[in-house]
Design a protein around this motif. Structure first.
Motif, PDB file in Angstrom:
ATOM      1  N   MET A 206      73.592  21.631  81.304  1.00  0.00           N
ATOM      2  CA  MET A 206      74.162  22.366  80.172  1.00  0.00           C
ATOM      3  C   MET A 206      73.847  21.682  78.844  1.00  0.00           C
ATOM      4  O   MET A 206      73.462  22.334  77.865  1.00  0.00           O
ATOM      5  CB  MET A 206      75.676  22.506  80.347  1.00  0.00           C
ATOM      6  N   ALA A 207      74.002  20.355  78.795  1.00  0.00           N
ATOM      7  CA  ALA A 207      73.745  19.632  77.547  1.00  0.00           C
ATOM      8  C   ALA A 207      72.282  19.736  77.144  1.00  0.00           C
ATOM      9  O   ALA A 207      71.961  19.861  75.953  1.00  0.00           O
ATOM     10  CB  ALA A 207      74.153  18.168  77.694  1.00  0.00           C
ATOM     11  N   SER A 208      71.377  19.688  78.116  1.00  0.00           N
ATOM     12  CA  SER A 208      69.953  19.760  77.793  1.00  0.00           C
ATOM     13  C   SER A 208      69.561  21.139  77.278  1.00  0.00           C
ATOM     14  O   SER A 208      68.576  21.282  76.551  1.00  0.00           O
ATOM     15  CB  SER A 208      69.110  19.393  79.016  1.00  0.00           C
ATOM     16  N   ASP A 232      61.586  22.765  74.361  1.00  0.00           N
ATOM     17  CA  ASP A 232      60.973  23.673  73.391  1.00  0.00           C
ATOM     18  C   ASP A 232      61.270  25.122  73.753  1.00  0.00           C
ATOM     19  O   ASP A 232      61.426  25.970  72.873  1.00  0.00           O
ATOM     20  CB  ASP A 232      59.455  23.461  73.344  1.00  0.00           C
ATOM     21  N   LYS A 233      61.359  25.380  75.060  1.00  0.00           N
ATOM     22  CA  LYS A 233      61.653  26.736  75.516  1.00  0.00           C
ATOM     23  C   LYS A 233      62.349  26.677  76.866  1.00  0.00           C
ATOM     24  O   LYS A 233      61.943  25.918  77.748  1.00  0.00           O
ATOM     25  CB  LYS A 233      60.365  27.558  75.642  1.00  0.00           C
ATOM     26  N   ILE A 246      65.984  30.354  75.078  1.00  0.00           N
ATOM     27  CA  ILE A 246      66.365  29.355  74.077  1.00  0.00           C
ATOM     28  C   ILE A 246      65.087  28.700  73.572  1.00  0.00           C
ATOM     29  O   ILE A 246      64.302  28.152  74.353  1.00  0.00           O
ATOM     30  CB  ILE A 246      67.313  28.299  74.671  1.00  0.00           C
ATOM     31  N   LEU A 247      64.871  28.775  72.271  1.00  0.00           N
ATOM     32  CA  LEU A 247      63.657  28.254  71.650  1.00  0.00           C
ATOM     33  C   LEU A 247      64.022  27.226  70.587  1.00  0.00           C
ATOM     34  O   LEU A 247      65.026  27.379  69.880  1.00  0.00           O
ATOM     35  CB  LEU A 247      62.865  29.389  70.993  1.00  0.00           C
ATOM     36  N   PHE A 286      66.638  27.546  67.555  1.00  0.00           N
ATOM     37  CA  PHE A 286      67.117  26.396  66.797  1.00  0.00           C
ATOM     38  C   PHE A 286      65.958  25.790  66.013  1.00  0.00           C
ATOM     39  O   PHE A 286      64.851  25.663  66.537  1.00  0.00           O
ATOM     40  CB  PHE A 286      67.667  25.310  67.722  1.00  0.00           C
ATOM     41  N   VAL A 287      66.233  25.372  64.795  1.00  0.00           N
ATOM     42  CA  VAL A 287      65.311  24.530  64.031  1.00  0.00           C
ATOM     43  C   VAL A 287      65.929  23.141  63.993  1.00  0.00           C
ATOM     44  O   VAL A 287      67.090  22.978  63.599  1.00  0.00           O
ATOM     45  CB  VAL A 287      65.092  25.065  62.605  1.00  0.00           C
TER      46      VAL A 287
END
Length: 306
Positions: A206-208, A232-233, A246-247, A286-287
Motif C-alpha cells: 500500500m505504501a509503495s 512510475d506506473k 497510478i502514474l 502525481f508530480v
C-alpha cells in the motif's frame, strides 16, 4: 483497569491500556456498521465506547497511562516499558493508537507538539532501522519509541496527513519502505518483525502505491490517504471491471515529495480521497520533487468521522 498479575479477566488485565485502545477502535467500527443499518441507539452506544481512550489520556504527560482499579494512574510509570499495561508495545508507541479519531488525539496533545513529537520519534527510530535494530527477534522493537516490526505502529507515519504536514507522511513512509524492508532472507521484512497474517508485507504494498487508510475502511464512507508512490506506473484492477492507473512524473529515490496530484485530470488539493471516488477508476497522477511542497494537500485534513 491495570493489574500486576499476568492475566486478563473480570478484575482487569496486565495489558489494560492496549486492550482499552483496541476495544475503542473496535467499538468505532461497530458504530459505523450500526449507523449504516439505521440502528442509531446502537450507534450512540458504540460511538461513546469508541472514546474510551480518553479515560487513559494523561493530560500532564500527554501519554496514554494505565489506571488502577481505583481510577488512579499507575505509579513507577516508564513510558518505554513494554508488557506493563501494553501488550507487545509501550506507552510512547500506543499513545498514537487512536486511528478512529486522529483529530481528537491531535487536539489533546496540541498540533505543534504532536508534529514535533512524532517527527522526532521517526528521526530517532531511523537510527535503529525503524524497529529493534538488527536483533533477530519478533519483539525486538517493543522497547523502542517506534516499532515498524509490529502492528500497533503501522498507521503512525500516516498521521501527519491529519496534522497538517502531509509532506512528513511522504518523507517517512518512503524512508520506512526503503530502509526497514529488504530483499535478502534475513532482512525481508526487517530484522525484528512480527508479520502476522501478512500485515507488514501488505503495508509495503500500500505504501509503495502511495495509498493507505489508518481506519482500515471502517468509516461509513471510507477514505484513501495519499502518500509517496514509488513506481512510475502501477495498475490496479479494482474488481468491478474498472482499473486505476497510478502514474508519477519526476519520480526518483530523492524525489519523495508530492508537488501536485490529479485524478482524471482534476486537480487534487487534499492529501486524501473518498474510496468510492477511486473505485470509479481512471488515472491518479502525481508530480514529485526533492523538496516538500508545504502548500499541497493541506486544504482540508482527512475526516475524523464520528
Amino acid at each position: 483497569p491495570f493489574i500486576e498479575q499476568d492475566k486478563t479477566d473480570g478484575t482487569g488485565s496486565r495489558f489494560s491500556a492496549s486492550h482499552t485502545l483496541e476495544y475503542s477502535f473496535s467499538a468505532f467500527a461497530a458504530a459505523q456498521m450500526a449507523k449504516s443499518l439505521g440502528k442509531m441507539d446502537d450507534y450512540e452506544m458504540f460511538i461513546k465506547k469508541s472514546n474510551g481512550w480518553r479515560m487513559l489520556f494523561n493530560k500532564e504527560s500527554k501519554l496514554i497511562h494505565p489506571k488502577t482499579t481505583d481510577g488512579s494512574f499507575i505509579g513507577k510509570f516508564d513510558p518505554l516499558q513494554p508488557w506493563r499495561g501494553f501488550q507487545e508495545g509501550n506507552a510512547v508507541q500506543y499513545t498514537f493508537y487512536v486511528p478512529q479519531n486522529p483529530a481528537g488525539l491531535i487536539a489533546e496533545i496540541g498540533k505543534d507538539e504532536f508534529n514535533n513529537r512524532l517527527d522526532n520519534i521517526f528521526l530517532t527510530a531511523q537510527k535503529n532501522g525503524f524497529g529493534g535494530g538488527k536483533e533477530i527477534d519478533a519483539f525486538a522493537g517493543i522497547k523502542s519509541n517506534y516499532n515498524h516490526g509490529n502492528q500497533p505502529n503501522l498507521h503512525v507515519s500516516w498521521l501527519f496527513n491529519f496534522s497538517g504536514k502531509p509532506w512528513l507522511t511522504q518523507k517517512w513512509t518512503r524512508a520506512i519502505s526503503n530502509e526497514f524492508y529488504g530483499t535478502e532472507n534475513i532482512h525481508g521484512y526487517g530484522y525484528g518483525q512480527d508479520e502476522d497474517q501478512g500485515q507488514l508485507g501488505s503495508w509495503y504494498v500500500m505504501a509503495s502505491l502511495g495509498l493507505f487508510d489508518v481506519k482500515g475502511f471502517t468509516d461509513l464512507r471510507p477514505i484513501i490517504e495519499l502518500g509517496s508512490p514509488m513506481f512510475d506506473k502501477a495498475e490496479i484492477h479494482l474488481g468491478n471491471q474498472k482499473k486505476l492507473t497510478i502514474l508519477t512524473t519526476n519520480n526518483s529515490a530523492e524525489n519523495v515529495y508530492v508537488q501536485s496530484a490529479t485524478l482524471n485530470g482534476k486537480q487534487l488539493d487534499n492529501c486524501w480521497l473518498y474510496r468510492d471516488e477511486l473505485m470509479k477508476g481512471g488515472k491518479l497522477q502525481f508530480v514529485m520533487g526533492n523538496q516538500p511542497n508545504e502548500n499541497w494537500g493541506i486544504k482540508n485534513p482527512p475526516p475524523s468521522t464520528q
